[in-house]
Design a protein around this motif. Structure first.
Motif: not given
Lengths: 90, 397
Positions: B92-103
């Motif tokens: 989840a950290h990777t998706l939101s911090e590195l890949l710009g997933y918002e939710d």
């Protein structure tokens, strides 16, 4: 109105062997008349007593003319008409 | 001093949103549009042992390379889970911090806590190691994956004809792992077939086509159950042969049987992927009863014999049925997977000499003698009774 008419394999022998030709007219019926002036043998292959034969479909720019206005369907310059009988080969 | 792994995990957990299995279960049970996209980030073996219903699978080790294929919309609500909530927190950290997933949220306690709470778990039938290897390129596609591959393995497809169209279609459907392939053909292999009917071989000239096709299919993929019908399909046997198949591939070489097939398949509501070829030109469409038009909506009558030349009489480019048969196989797989836009209500023409594709619209004919009537409007007395198409077509000629 210059129209491109695509001739299917089965009818090419009656159309000098060509796969497509140019024809003209304000309606689908008139374009077909113009086509028959070039290739007289096509008339009986495509029409019967002035109507399309039931096993021949005609498409104008991808639409079946039966669902527009049949032979009365108006045609715009540069349109593409496809004559399509059923094929059974497999 | 460098932090310990436990400290890093703890820090990351503090930076992401975590959600309770109870909330995830409630959102899924509501079944509305607000339900999140569930992603299982565990390894393949763990996923296959059981996962949350409807969960997609993106192992954490492939997260960065595969997530965009699985969830292209970066604003979508995503809930990740693993076994206990640690790997999903890191993901989840990777998706939101590195890949710009918002939710993005990670489910607390993972599937272990989910099970402890007594919530539902899907246990897919496991593929063997060999199957996972054989279908690995399918398993990598989000549109197929293990769920889609299982659909293919469970699917029953009937090929009418093991000729020009049926040969390439059967080969690729077998390779794709379609579990049951029925083949109807009463011909024997002839030397003149081999220019295009690639499922047969020179050494099998004179053998029944169904036997030859079976041998090739089994040599390619023993997962496939081949059901052979060494017969010519007609009004007396069609209602015994086609029920139970999910999709039918029409590679027939004559009009009477094409019309017969149409009427029976509409009655039984089985989609037909239909192609035909002549010379250098082919056409293909998908006739899905009551979803789109049927063959009679397109061609209300067959042409007379002098306008209905066969490949036997007129010739056909050997590669052409390959092209058309593989378009058929592609449509079959799309129908089984429920992915993409099948060729329903569209007729695709291919002209090999000019290399052009033309798409024509086919509409349902409100006056179609067959599909304008509901299947259950057909009485028992009519069931299995077909007009004599042979005479009909002979009369038309």
């Amino acid at each position: 109105m210059a129209i491109t008419v695509k001739i299917p394999t089965q009818l090419r022998a009656a159309a000098g062997g060509v796969a497509q030709t140019q024809a003209s007219g304000e309606t689908v019926g008139a374009v077909l008349e113009s086509l028959f002036e070039q290739f007289g043998d096509l008339r009986d292959r495509i029409t019967e007593d002035g109507d399309l034969r039931r096993f021949v479909n005609v498409y104008l720019d991808g639409e079946d003319i039966r669902f527009i206005s049949g032979l009365e369907t108006s045609v715009v310059d540069g349109a593409e008409m496809t004559i399509l009988p059923a094929v059974a080969g497999g | 001093m460098s932090p310990t792994g436990a400290e890093v995990i703890s820090r990351i957990k503090a930076q992401i949103e975590e959600t309770d299995p109870g909330d995830v279960n409630a959102a899924l049970s509501a079944g509305d549009r607000s339900a999140p996209i569930l992603i299982d980030v565990r390894e393949t073996e763990e996923f296959e042992a059981g996962h949350l219903p409807g969960a997609l699978h993106v192992p954490r080790s492939y997260l960065e390379s595969r997530i965009e294929g699985t969830v292209p919309d970066r604003s979508a609500r995503i809930v990740l889970y693993c076994a206990s909530g640690i790997r999903s927190a890191l993901a989840a950290h990777t998706l939101s911090e590195l890949l710009g997933y918002e939710d993005v949220a990670s489910m607390t306690g993972g599937i272990t806590l989910w099970k402890d709470r007594g919530y539902e778990v899907d246990v897919p039938r496991a593929m063997t190691r060999e199957q996972r290897d054989r279908y690995s390129r399918h398993l990598l596609l989000p549109e197929v994956g293990s769920v889609g591959q299982q659909k293919l393995l469970d699917a029953k497809v009937l090929l009418l004809g093991a000729g020009g169209l049926g040969s390439p279609a059967a080969l690729y459907l077998a390779a794709a792992g379609v579990g049951t392939l029925g083949i109807v053909d009463n011909d024997v292999v002839d030397l003149s077939n081999l220019q295009r009917q690639v499922i047969h071989t020179t050494s099998r000239v004179g053998l029944p086509k169904v036997d030859s096709a079976e041998e090739t299919i089994h040599a390619l993929n023993s997962d496939v159950n081949v059901v052979k019908y060494d017969t010519r399909i007609d009004a007396t046997n069609i209602m015994e042969i086609i029920p139970g198949y999910d999709v039918i591939v029409d590679g027939l070489d004559n009009f009477p049987t094409r019309y017969l097939l149409n009427d029976a398949s509409v009655r039984l509501q089985i989609p037909v992927v239909s192609a035909s070829i002549l010379g250098f030109d082919g056409q293909i469409s998908v006739f899905s009863p009551y979803v789109g038009p049927c063959y009679r909506c397109l061609y209300s009558e067959p042409p007379p014999a002098d306008l209905a030349p066969s490949c036997g009489a007129n010739g056909v480019l050997g590669v052409l049925p390959g092209t058309m048969g593989l378009l058929q196989a592609t449509e079959v797989i799309k129908l089984i997977l429920g992915e993409g836009e099948p060729l329903i209500g569209r007729l695709l023409l291919y002209e090999a000499l000019s290399t052009t594709f033309t798409e024509l619209k086919i509409r349902r004919d409100p006056e179609c003698p067959i599909c304008s009537r509901p299947p259950d409007a057909i009485t028992d007395a009519e069931m299995g009774v077909f007009p004599d198409y042979e005479a009909f077509c002979a009369a038309a000629g």
